[in-house]
Design a protein around this motif. Structure first.
Motif: not given
Length: 236
Positions: A36-39, A216-217, A223-224, A228-231
């Motif tokens: 688990r790392a970030g989301p 890097g990707a 955040h992308v 996307w999940n929210r909007h």
């Protein structure tokens, strides 16, 4: 929101988690070990579509009902078709295609859909594809899933003739997408190009550079996918 990321080997898994620094939390679930790392919950599931499908299904089924996965990403290194996807570039699949799922006939290869059953293509969420590509500078196009890595000019030409929009090949994307679809979860495929598809020349491969590009990707992707999940998720 949690995102499941499925890679083939630990080096790819670690390249993804490295984007967030520190040591990832390790979570054991039936059939899988998640980092688990970030989301992202990242798992190295093994090479090939069968192994990838199995570990994807295990991990998705193990998610608690209170926190289901919103997205699955097939990620890692892969071969790029020249000149569309040069070594060191990134690729996001607009189409995930099982390139060798079907039958050989006297008239050539027939995909499984031409045999009257199954499917050979998945379409990742269009908005997400373009947003990830914009954030990372990735090329978009068809990513082929193959069970045997291409190693000749003749095979390269045959794949491009059958799939003119192909930009890369790898070994797991279709398996990941198949398992995700079975549980109603959208799938994405993100690859860093380590070699050019064609006559096999391991000396020309740049695996280290591709893994660095993959890190890097994912640093630019978190955040992308959250936005996307929210909007946008339900409009795709």
């Amino acid at each position: 929101m949690r995102v499941l990321v499925v890679t083939a080997v630990p080096a790819e898994r670690d390249a993804v988690t490295r984007a967030f620094g520190g040591d990832p939390e390790v979570i054991d679930v039936p059939g899988a070990r998640l980092h688990r790392a970030g989301p992202f919950d990242v798992v190295a599931g093994g090479a090939g579509p069968a192994a990838a499908a199995a570990v994807t299904a295990f991990a998705l089924a193990s998610a608690p009902a209170s926190e289901p996965y919103a997205l699955v990403v097939s990620a890692g290194i892969g071969g790029g078709f020249a000149p569309a996807a040069p070594v060191g570039s990134l690729v996001v699949a607009a189409r995930i295609v099982a390139a060798d799922l079907g039958a050989e006939t006297p008239d050539g290869f027939v995909p499984v859909t031409g045999l009257g059953f199954g499917r050979d293509t998945f379409l990742p969420p269009d908005t997400l594809v373009h947003e990830v590509a914009a954030a990372t500078g990735a090329v978009t196009g068809t990513v082929l899933t193959v069970s045997t890595v291409t190693g000749s000019a003749a095979r390269t030409a045959a794949l491009l003739a059958a799939h003119p929009g192909a930009v890369a090949e790898a070994m797991e994307g279709f398996g990941v997408a198949e398992a995700a679809a079975g549980l109603g979860v959208p799938a994405l495929e993100l690859r860093a190009v380590s070699n050019t598809v064609g006559p096999r020349d391991r000396g020309a491969w740049r695996i280290g550079d591709a893994l660095t590009a993959l890190t890097g990707a994912f640093g630019k992707t978190a955040h992308v996918v959250e936005s996307w999940n929210r909007h946008d998720r339900h409009s795709d």
